[in-house]
Design an enzyme around this catalytic site. Structure first.
Site, PDB file in Angstrom:
ATOM      1  N   LYS C  48       0.840  -1.206   0.000  1.00  0.00           N
ATOM      2  CA  LYS C  48       0.000   0.000   0.000  1.00  0.00           C
ATOM      3  C   LYS C  48       0.873   1.253   0.000  1.00  0.00           C
ATOM      4  O   LYS C  48       1.907   1.280   0.656  1.00  0.00           O
ATOM      5  CB  LYS C  48      -0.886  -0.032   1.253  1.00  0.00           C
ATOM      6  CG  LYS C  48      -1.751   1.199   1.476  1.00  0.00           C
ATOM      7  CD  LYS C  48      -2.873   1.304   0.477  1.00  0.00           C
ATOM      8  CE  LYS C  48      -3.582   2.650   0.533  1.00  0.00           C
ATOM      9  NZ  LYS C  48      -4.394   2.893  -0.669  1.00  0.00           N
ATOM     10  N   GLY C  49       0.448   2.270  -0.722  1.00  0.00           N
ATOM     11  CA  GLY C  49       1.205   3.517  -0.823  1.00  0.00           C
ATOM     12  C   GLY C  49       1.646   4.059   0.525  1.00  0.00           C
ATOM     13  O   GLY C  49       0.841   4.140   1.455  1.00  0.00           O
ATOM     14  N   ILE C  74      -9.700   5.774  -1.268  1.00  0.00           N
ATOM     15  CA  ILE C  74      -9.191   5.450   0.064  1.00  0.00           C
ATOM     16  C   ILE C  74      -8.453   6.666   0.629  1.00  0.00           C
ATOM     17  O   ILE C  74      -8.423   6.873   1.838  1.00  0.00           O
ATOM     18  CB  ILE C  74      -8.237   4.230  -0.013  1.00  0.00           C
ATOM     19  CG1 ILE C  74      -8.917   3.037  -0.690  1.00  0.00           C
ATOM     20  CG2 ILE C  74      -7.715   3.858   1.369  1.00  0.00           C
ATOM     21  CD1 ILE C  74     -10.173   2.551  -0.037  1.00  0.00           C
ATOM     22  N   ASN C 102       5.595   1.171  -2.535  1.00  0.00           N
ATOM     23  CA  ASN C 102       4.887   2.163  -3.338  1.00  0.00           C
ATOM     24  C   ASN C 102       4.881   3.444  -2.516  1.00  0.00           C
ATOM     25  O   ASN C 102       4.438   3.441  -1.363  1.00  0.00           O
ATOM     26  CB  ASN C 102       3.468   1.667  -3.630  1.00  0.00           C
ATOM     27  CG  ASN C 102       2.661   2.654  -4.436  1.00  0.00           C
ATOM     28  OD1 ASN C 102       2.135   3.622  -3.909  1.00  0.00           O
ATOM     29  ND2 ASN C 102       2.559   2.412  -5.733  1.00  0.00           N
ATOM     30  N   CYS C 133      -1.913   9.512  -8.217  1.00  0.00           N
ATOM     31  CA  CYS C 133      -3.113   9.108  -7.498  1.00  0.00           C
ATOM     32  C   CYS C 133      -4.188  10.174  -7.601  1.00  0.00           C
ATOM     33  O   CYS C 133      -3.997  11.303  -7.166  1.00  0.00           O
ATOM     34  CB  CYS C 133      -2.811   8.847  -6.036  1.00  0.00           C
ATOM     35  SG  CYS C 133      -4.302   8.356  -5.173  1.00  0.00           S
ATOM     36  N   THR C 195      -5.350   3.934 -11.642  1.00  0.00           N
ATOM     37  CA  THR C 195      -6.799   3.930 -11.913  1.00  0.00           C
ATOM     38  C   THR C 195      -7.226   5.088 -12.819  1.00  0.00           C
ATOM     39  O   THR C 195      -6.535   6.082 -12.947  1.00  0.00           O
ATOM     40  CB  THR C 195      -7.569   4.032 -10.588  1.00  0.00           C
ATOM     41  OG1 THR C 195      -7.088   5.164  -9.870  1.00  0.00           O
ATOM     42  CG2 THR C 195      -7.394   2.788  -9.749  1.00  0.00           C
ATOM     43  N   GLY C 219     -10.348  -2.533 -12.024  1.00  0.00           N
ATOM     44  CA  GLY C 219     -11.046  -3.777 -12.334  1.00  0.00           C
ATOM     45  C   GLY C 219     -11.147  -4.027 -13.826  1.00  0.00           C
ATOM     46  O   GLY C 219     -10.698  -3.222 -14.641  1.00  0.00           O
ATOM     47  N   GLY C 267      -4.460  -6.388  -9.221  1.00  0.00           N
ATOM     48  CA  GLY C 267      -5.034  -5.426  -8.292  1.00  0.00           C
ATOM     49  C   GLY C 267      -6.377  -5.871  -7.746  1.00  0.00           C
ATOM     50  O   GLY C 267      -6.460  -6.748  -6.877  1.00  0.00           O
ATOM     51  N   THR C 268      -7.422  -5.288  -8.290  1.00  0.00           N
ATOM     52  CA  THR C 268      -8.775  -5.536  -7.818  1.00  0.00           C
ATOM     53  C   THR C 268      -9.104  -7.025  -7.710  1.00  0.00           C
ATOM     54  O   THR C 268      -9.888  -7.435  -6.849  1.00  0.00           O
ATOM     55  CB  THR C 268      -9.762  -4.815  -8.756  1.00  0.00           C
ATOM     56  OG1 THR C 268      -9.440  -3.410  -8.740  1.00  0.00           O
ATOM     57  CG2 THR C 268     -11.200  -4.991  -8.322  1.00  0.00           C
TER      58      THR C 268
HETATM   59  C1  FMN Z   1      -8.663   0.096  -3.212  1.00  0.00           C
HETATM   60  C2  FMN Z   1      -7.494   0.492  -4.063  1.00  0.00           C
HETATM   61  C3  FMN Z   1      -6.417   1.170  -3.486  1.00  0.00           C
HETATM   62  C4  FMN Z   1      -5.333   1.538  -4.265  1.00  0.00           C
HETATM   63  N1  FMN Z   1      -4.274   2.179  -3.670  1.00  0.00           N
HETATM   64  C5  FMN Z   1      -3.174   2.488  -4.417  1.00  0.00           C
HETATM   65  C6  FMN Z   1      -2.016   3.059  -3.828  1.00  0.00           C
HETATM   66  O1  FMN Z   1      -1.959   3.260  -2.626  1.00  0.00           O
HETATM   67  N2  FMN Z   1      -0.957   3.378  -4.619  1.00  0.00           N
HETATM   68  C7  FMN Z   1      -0.984   3.128  -5.975  1.00  0.00           C
HETATM   69  O2  FMN Z   1       0.000   3.415  -6.656  1.00  0.00           O
HETATM   70  N3  FMN Z   1      -2.056   2.556  -6.558  1.00  0.00           N
HETATM   71  C8  FMN Z   1      -3.145   2.235  -5.817  1.00  0.00           C
HETATM   72  N4  FMN Z   1      -4.222   1.636  -6.423  1.00  0.00           N
HETATM   73  C9  FMN Z   1      -4.189   1.357  -7.875  1.00  0.00           C
HETATM   74  C10 FMN Z   1      -3.766  -0.089  -8.153  1.00  0.00           C
HETATM   75  O3  FMN Z   1      -2.468  -0.343  -7.700  1.00  0.00           O
HETATM   76  C11 FMN Z   1      -3.860  -0.381  -9.658  1.00  0.00           C
HETATM   77  O4  FMN Z   1      -2.984   0.477 -10.347  1.00  0.00           O
HETATM   78  C12 FMN Z   1      -5.273  -0.182 -10.197  1.00  0.00           C
HETATM   79  O5  FMN Z   1      -6.214  -0.622  -9.273  1.00  0.00           O
HETATM   80  C13 FMN Z   1      -5.503  -0.876 -11.531  1.00  0.00           C
HETATM   81  O6  FMN Z   1      -5.354  -2.264 -11.412  1.00  0.00           O
HETATM   82  P1  FMN Z   1      -6.603  -3.281 -11.200  1.00  0.00           P
HETATM   83  O7  FMN Z   1      -7.622  -2.926 -12.224  1.00  0.00           O
HETATM   84  O8  FMN Z   1      -6.017  -4.634 -11.366  1.00  0.00           O
HETATM   85  O9  FMN Z   1      -7.105  -3.036  -9.825  1.00  0.00           O
HETATM   86  C14 FMN Z   1      -5.321   1.252  -5.647  1.00  0.00           C
HETATM   87  C15 FMN Z   1      -6.394   0.559  -6.214  1.00  0.00           C
HETATM   88  C16 FMN Z   1      -7.475   0.176  -5.436  1.00  0.00           C
HETATM   89  C17 FMN Z   1      -8.600  -0.563  -6.086  1.00  0.00           C
END
Ligand code: FMN
Ligand code: FAD
Ligand code: FAD
Ligand code: FMN
Ligand code: FES
Ligand code: FES
Lengths: 308, 300, 308, 300
Positions: C48-49, C74, C102, C133, C195, C219, C267-268
């Protein structure tokens, strides 16, 4: 309970009997849907993108399904403005529903020529300029550059006195800047938004699933992106807005109205259920009835958001 | 249009036969047409899936296609459970389908009584023969689907003409499990010639191998009329043969479809342009102008 | 059939035993997944970041489900780099899987400080900088501006000798420009992508479904966007790339490898099935075995696309 | 973890009772814990849904909850068809759920034998009473779910203590149809007091109306221990009452959950920060630190 809620909305001087339009490229020239619904019930019909000359479009495969969405790279195949005006428009006009010409070109002059021919026909209610189609331009689109957006909007504004709708692209860093450029250029309304540039790969053949490699992502998958784009544009300009992206139901349409769209367009949903658009009209009516809403316009822009 | 699943039978390999009660559809549809079936109310998968009619329930076949319960089937992806029994009626339609992906996998799990959402009939029917002719049906794999209904339709509508046509089915597949529905043709007294690439059923090789060299054996071995459905390369070969044979031929094409009724412009196939046009080719829409095309209307 | 395909990949000097990493923010601090899988089987764990000081994060609601996707805001809640290094990292290190920090901050200095502390710990294998972000910055992000991207990358490059991964945002007009800036700034690898900015509305309350109004869409819904972004970046820079966005299965992962990612992040999918990541490792192995592929690297960048 | 649907009964209104065969889960779970249930393999809906156990199948109730077949139910969205019959076993778990959206609608259609994908047990159980006490269970609507299993668990694990506790259920809803499961409590000799907002069952008003003014009628009418689950506002009111009563209380919280096991950080609830901390409040994770919380750990 309100029995007959007022559903009519205005986009500048363009009056629609309800907020539900069909999205360009997903409703053919309208006539394809005659077997499935009463075209007279729609707020407006936006036809497939029209260019000065007929276009063959892109090679196949042109579509690919993705999770809760689809990619397309039709390449703006169309019969050309002349064939549309002479063959399709007369048939389409008889339904009493405003017909909106979605137009595009490779140069500003082409755009203007198509807009002029639309106006001359006397039977086109408005022009929606697709300045953001990701499938034909090799480089960046008009809609990705505020100066280019300003220029083409000004040119179209001069070329036609029809209501002018500029359709924006989500594939930008800040859609507000583009929206302001279109507003400054003299647009009467903005359509938010076109498809999101996407791609898919067939792991068996290791080829892209679209012949053009990338294409436009549409459908419910992009609805959150469309709502966000609309929300951003709503805060940037004072024009009537048309919400587009992943609308499948009246509930979805209401999200866009609440955020600030005066009207919405139904796109990919037309493929899944050809009656989607009229079902959404009916659904909006029912919603107003059940919630005692006398005028659907009173829903527009009612998002409650606490400043954080 | 809503229909209701009457039976959903697991056949050889990954094939299934689904019967659906849909009186309106059974009445108004013709051989060669198709439906767009929505496999679930979920948004994933989003699009409808196209399926040709295998039967429009009007035919009466003496010997029925034998559904086998393939609980120990060689296919991993599908449980292969048969549901219901095959009972065709004038109010029912049939689809013969192969499980290839998410949508057909969902279909394979559909229970009897389950409501399905169908859009149709769509597309252009196969033109029926107009005079007594030697007819070749040439199918590859699941391409057999639209050919049965064609013969049943002919038998039903023009029983005499049907009798006077000499019809033969040439049926190819990669392996024995690809060859399904043969009994349905045999029960109409249509002889069936089979070829499989691995030689596990019929002649070893391609279905077109059954057909080449016929010119030498004389006119009477050549068809006047050909109907074909199968992989693109096979149909292209059939188109070449038909030119040699000077036979008219019709193909039922497959193609990714966004809508099925001419709205998305996704389903084009290259077609020769008329001499008048200055373009090298033109696009035709498989869903509206097809899926059945005269062979010469397609740039193979 | 290849029995033991080579699955190891290199991201600059960082060597992973397989291409499957977990995406930041979707895998907690790793330990949350101990009951569900063998953390030692993963290519890398991205936590987590982390910021210099602990952060409370955003008010609720913080998540919303959308078609084939979810929105989150978040607000980068985290325990802070110090608590991470002292409380979480020692437990996480014992699995023999590289741990990637991260990192983010509100200023370049903060970013650099977190990077420095990560390196000093001796147990962080690489730094992934989240310069994109959408939930914390009020204005535009570093990742939406090539100059800002260049500057922060250069600063981080000076601050740490750890492998430096820059994570890009899809919310830009041309991701290639940003990718080049990150490459010029000295990044060792790029993560594509974070995202997509999105929004959803509760029509009953007429409130946004997220307390922060907009949030990040993730997702399978965004997979086509992620693949396209990766494809664009692949053509723009020569660095190793990490594909991220909507990967749910080994098949999905292969799409990214084929387009040109050396590794991918899950991720998701971790929320839907906490074992997703190891299932994807297993799936990649099976794919290589069944397709007689001795080295997974030979799949990377093998997209066959005819020039059109 | 996979489970298999044993029964799926349509109850009053839009409520359903689902029994699932899941031996491992039945064995290891405790009252107050929950599962994350994946309602379909489709990517829409994508996320799992949280459900508290209504029963862990260990209890033996004399009188069974009477499932009614609501084919003519007042609820439009759900066909309301009961599937199977209620037969609890030590290997089964039960969920009592209300159809509110896409996921629960899919659940309402699940057939007997259908495989379901469960993640659990998750979260912290309710602490059981440690000494004989007067216990108030205070439920609003579907919030009844985790309270039955609590009592069954106590009865099962500490039958004597259970006997010596004086337990009463206060149960509120908007209308009579919101009051389900009463028989399950009555069969354990737990008296039930009901309030509905429209007065269609029990006293007209809120469940908390049944509880206010108790101080005046003396100590013995006040609980030592309170367990509550229901709408946030109701639980906040219960928290206030418990302060007045000087009773310990536990609430089971609901909250949107991305994962259910501490990975997404989506499910936070505001909690008073300890005096040592300089922040006005702290966030706690409902999925890991809850869903059951001592009432004073929540900033209501
Ligand atoms: C609940 C949640 C929290 C996330 N927190 C971070 C974060 O702290 N730092 C970061 O670089 N990306 C964060 N992301 C982005 C993910 O690392 C990833 O880039 C993004 O969700 C796309 O991938 P996915 O579709 O497989 O989830 C977060 C994504 C989700 C869903
Ligand atoms: C006119 C017509 C008639 C057909 N009749 C039959 C039939 O009788 N029996 C039968 O088994 N199959 C038939 N097909 C093919 C059938 O439509 C596909 O096998 C089916 O759509 C695959 O869906 P899926 O979700 O299982 O596969 P997936 O690969 O998961 O589908 C992904 C997408 O690709 C499309 N797609 C995949 N394969 C094909 C294909 N071969 N043709 C068209 N679209 C495809 C799907 O519709 C969907 O949009 C026909 C196709 C057409 C165009
Ligand atoms: C620990 C816990 C235990 C629960 N136990 C029960 C129970 O025993 N019986 C019961 O009927 N319900 C229970 N709920 C609520 C239940 O999870 C929701 O009603 C359900 O998720 C709604 O899903 P849906 O798809 O039908 O609704 P939709 O509104 O379509 O769901 C959309 C999204 O919102 C979430 N969501 C919607 N409502 C709620 C809610 N009230 N709480 C949490 N998430 C929600 C869904 O999980 C999903 O992610 C519990 C919730 C939690 C957190
Ligand atoms: C097959 C297809 C063709 C399209 N063609 C056009 C077009 O010609 N002109 C245009 O402005 N938009 C075109 N669009 C974009 C739609 O009008 C709409 O903006 C987009 O699909 C998002 O809405 P939806 O998610 O409801 O489909 C097309 C979309 C699809 C799916
Ligand atoms: S499938 Fe849409 S036009 Fe043919
Ligand atoms: S639900 Fe994901 S952390 Fe609690």
């Amino acid at each position: 309970m309100v029995e007959n809620p007022h559903l009519s909305v205005k986009l500048g001087s363009l009056i629609l009997k309800n907020p539900v339009m069909t999205a360009s490229g997903t409703f053919g020239y309208g006539l394809e849907f005659e077997p499935y619904l009463d075209l007279g019930k729609l707020g407006a019909i936006v036809v497939k993108g029209l260019s000065l000359k007929p276009r063959l479009g892109n090679p196949t495969p042109r579509i690919a399904e993705t999770p809760a969405g689809m990619l397309n790279s039709i390449g703006l195949q169309n019969v050309g403005i002349e064939a549309f005006l002479s063959e399709k428009l007369p048939l389409l006009s008889k339904f009493g529903t405003p017909v909106i010409a979605n137009i595009f070109g490779e140069t500003i002059e082409e755009y203007c020529a198509v807009a002029r021919r639309s106006e001359e026909s006397g039977a086109v209610a408005a022009v929606e300029a697709n300045i953001s189609c990701p499938n034909v331009s090799k480089g960046l689109d008009f809609a990705q550059n505020p100066q280019a957006t300003l220029k083409i909007t000004q040119a179209l504004r001069k070329a036609t006195s029809l209501p002018l709708i500029i359709k924006l692209s989500p594939n930008v860093t800040d859609i507000r800047v583009i929206a302001r450029a279109a507003a400054d250029g003299g647009a009467d309304a903005l359509s938010v938004m076109n498809t999101v540039l996407g791609m898919a790969v067939d792991i068996r053949t290791r080829k892209p699933r679209l012949a053009t490699v990338t294409g436009g992502l549409s459908g419910p998958a992009i609805r959150p992106i469309a709502l966000r784009a609309l929300w951003q544009v709503r805060q940037a300009v004072n024009l009537p807005l048309i919400g587009i992206g992943g609308i499948m139901s009246a509930e979805d349409a209401l999200e866009f109205l609440i955020v600030g769209a005066s009207a919405i367009q139904v796109g990919t949903a037309n493929f899944v259920d050809p009656q989607s658009s009229v079902k959404i009209v009916d659904g909006l009516r029912t919603y107003c009835q059940e919630n005692n809403i006398a005028d659907v316009n009173s829903v527009v822009g009612t998002l409650k958001s606490d400043p954080i | 249009m809503k229909g209701s699943v009457l039976y959903n039978l697991s056949l050889e390999g990954d094939k299934f036969l689904m019967g659906i009660l849909a009186p309106e559809l059974a009445k108004t549809s013709r051989a060669g047409q198709f439906v767009m079936l929505r496999v679930s109310e979920s948004l994933d998968p989003l699009l409808r899936r196209p399926f040709s009619f295998y039967s429009l329930g009007k035919g009466t076949t003496a010997e029925r296609l034998q559904p086998e319960n393939h609980l120990q089937s060689h296919t991993q992806t599908v449980p292969g459970i048969s549901r219901g029994i095959r009972t065709r009626s004038p109010d029912s339609v049939e689809f013969l389908y192969r499980v290839v992906g998410q949508g057909t996998r969902i279909m394979a799990h559909m229970e009897v009584g389950r409501e399905v959402d169908l859009l149709g009939p769509l597309g252009k029917p196969f033109p029926l023969p107009t005079e007594p002719s030697q007819i070749f049906l040439i199918a590859g794999g699941i391409g057999i689907a639209p050919l049965l209904v064609l013969m049943e339709d002919l038998q039903q509508r023009e029983p005499e003409l049907f009798q006077r046509c000499k019809t033969t089915l040439f049926f190819g597949g990669r392996r024995a499990a690809d060859i399904v529905g043969v009994e349905d043709f045999q029960s109409m007294d249509i002889p069936v010639h089979i070829a499989t690439e691995d030689g596990s059923l019929g002649q070893k090789g391609l279905v077109t191998d059954l057909l080449t060299g016929r010119e030498s054996s004389g006119e009477k071995n050549l068809p006047r009329l050909v109907y074909t459905c199968g992989p693109h390369a096979m149909m292209a070969a059939v188109a070449r043969l038909c030119r040699q044979w000077r036979a008219s031929g019709y193909a039922s094409l497959e193609c990714l479809m966004g809508c099925g009724f001419g709205a998305c412009l996704g389903c084009v196939v290259k077609s020769p342009s008329s001499a008048a046009e200055e373009i090298p080719f033109t696009y035709r829409f498989v869903c509206k102008e097809g899926p059945t095309f005269p062979l010469e209307q397609v740039l193979w």
